[in-house]
Scaffold this motif. Structure first.
Motif, PDB file in Angstrom:
ATOM      1  N   PRO A 117       2.057   2.937   7.960  1.00 40.59           N
ATOM      2  CA  PRO A 117       0.567   3.029   7.546  1.00 40.59           C
ATOM      3  C   PRO A 117       0.684   3.617   5.857  1.00 40.59           C
ATOM      4  CG  PRO A 117       0.715   4.152   9.350  1.00 40.59           C
ATOM      5  CD  PRO A 117       2.179   3.597   9.365  1.00 40.59           C
ATOM      6  N   GLY A 118       1.517   4.363   5.651  1.00 40.41           N
ATOM      7  CA  GLY A 118       1.741   4.688   4.198  1.00 40.41           C
ATOM      8  C   GLY A 118       2.242   3.543   3.161  1.00 40.41           C
ATOM      9  N   ARG A 119       2.942   2.709   3.554  1.00 38.08           N
ATOM     10  CA  ARG A 119       3.680   1.397   2.939  1.00 38.08           C
ATOM     11  C   ARG A 119       2.522   0.516   2.757  1.00 38.08           C
ATOM     12  NH1 ARG A 119      10.032   0.653   4.088  1.00 38.08           N
ATOM     13  NH2 ARG A 119      10.985   2.470   3.384  1.00 38.08           N
ATOM     14  N   GLY A 120       1.772   0.288   3.974  1.00 34.26           N
ATOM     15  CA  GLY A 120       0.479  -0.560   4.007  1.00 34.26           C
ATOM     16  C   GLY A 120      -0.410  -0.142   2.946  1.00 34.26           C
ATOM     17  N   MET A 121      -0.511   1.142   2.723  1.00 35.75           N
ATOM     18  CA  MET A 121      -1.604   1.457   1.841  1.00 35.75           C
ATOM     19  C   MET A 121      -0.974   1.270   0.513  1.00 35.75           C
ATOM     20  SD  MET A 121      -3.493   4.800   3.140  1.00 35.75           S
ATOM     21  CE  MET A 121      -4.816   4.752   2.039  1.00 35.75           C
ATOM     22  N   LEU A 122       0.307   1.555   0.204  1.00 42.25           N
ATOM     23  CA  LEU A 122       1.051   1.559  -1.007  1.00 42.25           C
ATOM     24  C   LEU A 122       0.791  -0.143  -1.562  1.00 42.25           C
ATOM     25  CD1 LEU A 122       2.694   2.251  -3.596  1.00 42.25           C
ATOM     26  CD2 LEU A 122       4.844   2.128  -2.067  1.00 42.25           C
ATOM     27  N   ALA A 123       1.127  -1.003  -0.693  1.00 42.07           N
ATOM     28  CA  ALA A 123       1.129  -2.482  -0.797  1.00 42.07           C
ATOM     29  C   ALA A 123      -0.265  -2.977  -1.203  1.00 42.07           C
ATOM     30  CB  ALA A 123       1.646  -3.153   0.612  1.00 42.07           C
ATOM     31  N   GLY A 124      -1.036  -2.306  -0.483  1.00 46.67           N
ATOM     32  CA  GLY A 124      -2.477  -2.658  -1.078  1.00 46.67           C
ATOM     33  C   GLY A 124      -3.149  -2.119  -2.127  1.00 46.67           C
ATOM     34  N   MET A 125      -2.594  -0.869  -2.578  1.00 48.12           N
ATOM     35  CA  MET A 125      -2.919  -0.219  -3.759  1.00 48.12           C
ATOM     36  C   MET A 125      -2.266  -1.071  -5.029  1.00 48.12           C
ATOM     37  SD  MET A 125      -1.992   3.621  -5.239  1.00 48.12           S
ATOM     38  CE  MET A 125      -3.096   4.225  -3.732  1.00 48.12           C
ATOM     39  N   THR A 126      -1.140  -1.638  -4.860  1.00 44.74           N
ATOM     40  CA  THR A 126      -0.370  -2.297  -5.889  1.00 44.74           C
ATOM     41  C   THR A 126      -1.128  -3.893  -5.966  1.00 44.74           C
ATOM     42  OG1 THR A 126       1.729  -1.280  -5.373  1.00 44.74           O
ATOM     43  CG2 THR A 126       1.643  -3.281  -6.861  1.00 44.74           C
ATOM     44  N   ALA A 127      -1.433  -4.303  -5.000  1.00 44.54           N
ATOM     45  CA  ALA A 127      -2.187  -5.768  -4.705  1.00 44.54           C
ATOM     46  C   ALA A 127      -3.585  -5.568  -5.629  1.00 44.54           C
ATOM     47  CB  ALA A 127      -2.311  -6.128  -3.628  1.00 44.54           C
ATOM     48  N   GLY A 128      -4.396  -4.472  -5.475  1.00 42.02           N
ATOM     49  CA  GLY A 128      -5.618  -4.030  -5.815  1.00 42.02           C
ATOM     50  C   GLY A 128      -5.291  -4.028  -7.482  1.00 42.02           C
ATOM     51  N   ALA A 129      -4.254  -3.466  -7.877  1.00 41.70           N
ATOM     52  CA  ALA A 129      -4.208  -3.144  -9.463  1.00 41.70           C
ATOM     53  C   ALA A 129      -3.907  -4.383 -10.119  1.00 41.70           C
ATOM     54  CB  ALA A 129      -3.107  -2.097  -9.602  1.00 41.70           C
ATOM     55  N   VAL A 130      -3.238  -5.252  -9.461  1.00 43.41           N
ATOM     56  CA  VAL A 130      -2.693  -6.822  -9.875  1.00 43.41           C
ATOM     57  C   VAL A 130      -4.167  -7.365  -9.972  1.00 43.41           C
ATOM     58  CG1 VAL A 130      -1.642  -8.735  -9.501  1.00 43.41           C
ATOM     59  CG2 VAL A 130      -0.245  -6.428  -9.000  1.00 43.41           C
TER      60      VAL A 130
END
Length: 300
Positions: A117-130
């Protein structure tokens, strides 16, 4: 570590996870984003109009009522003001989001292809910034300006005309007005949305429930609901910052409190809920189906 069994000198390895090709993520995400935007745009229109200080005769916080009243008084076409810009932007946004998310997901997932779950949110956060830098901010700026402009004496004739006038008056950087607030909103939204979807999907898989279009739609819809209430303040600030006149983050925040109080940060949440409830189901189910068609072996 993969399990290995030996039989007559032959090693049989446990199948490894198959990664989704980047081109599949790009195409599938773009198609999903375009379909979702076209279907749910009236909810986006009503949400944006409520968040902007509206001095017109139509003043209601009920999304369906606002949609009905706008259609009655201004015509059905008014509900699609700025729609072309959003469809183009959402297509690009979703394409960038999914290719970024899947790229990061592939690097963070364990050997079984499972993402915590934590890594999933990190991946989503990075994708959102991009996606906020590459696609979202310019298209959201134009869409918001068009809807804001439509409330009074119109100065913009189309998306291209609005883009031309804004750049002529203030320079190319005007298209990136609200970049910080947009990045905050997209990072938070993508982190919650993609993280929630990933967590629910992994939970269902762990329970042995087979995923199909209907379960995927349901998971995506739930992720959309969670996303609305967790990230609405970012969306409200972004909308105020990207109005025709524009505003900084602090100025936009102060104007929301002045006009509506603290609860104003959740202004338009019911409209956004209507859209993200549908869009969450649509975008993930379309994405998974298109991915399965383009690359059956990589479909998760």
């Amino acid at each position: 570590m993969a399990l290995v069994a030996k039989s007559e000198g032959t090693e049989i390895k446990k199948p490894q996870r198959v990664k989704t090709p980047q081109w599949v993520s790009l195409v599938s995400g773009g198609v999903a984003g375009g379909v979702e935007a076209a279907i749910t745009y009236p909810f986006e229109y009503s949400k944006t109009r409520v968040q902007l200080l509206d001095n017109s005769a139509i003043r209601t916080s009920n999304p369906l009522r606002l949609i009905f009243q706008v259609a009655k008084q201004e015509g059905v076409g008014a509900l699609y003001t700025g729609c072309t810009t959003l469809i183009v932007g959402t297509t690009a946004k979703a394409a960038v989001r999914f290719v970024s998310y899947d790229t990061i997901r592939n690097s963070l997932a364990d050997e079984r292809g499972v993402l915590s779950p934590g890594r999933g949110m990190l991946a989503g956060m990075t994708a959102g910034a991009v996606e906020s830098v590459l696609a979202v901010t310019p298209t959201e700026r134009i869409k918001t300006a068009l809807i804001d402009d439509a409330k009074g004496a119109r100065q913009f004739k189309s998306s291209l005309h609005a883009t031309k006038l804004l750049v002529q008056r203030h320079g190319i950087t005007e298209l990136y007005r609200g970049l910080v607030s947009t990045m905050m909103k997209q990072s938070a939204t993508s982190a919650v949305r993609m993280g929630t979807y990933n967590m629910l999907k992994e939970t269902i898989k762990a329970k042995g429930i087979k995923t199909n279009m209907f379960t995927t739609f349901g998971i995506g819809a739930v992720a959309g609901v969670v996303t609305v209430y967790a990230t609405q303040p970012f969306d409200t600030i972004k909308t105020r910052a990207q109005g025709v006149q524009g505003a900084g983050i602090m100025e936009a925040s102060r104007s929301v409190i002045k006009d509506y109080g603290i609860r104003g940060f959740w202004k338009g949440s019911s409209m956004r809920l209507g859209r993200l409830l549908l869009s969450g189901g649509i975008v993930f189910s379309v994405y998974e189906e298109v991915s399965a068609i383009l690359s059956p072996g990589s479909h998760r």
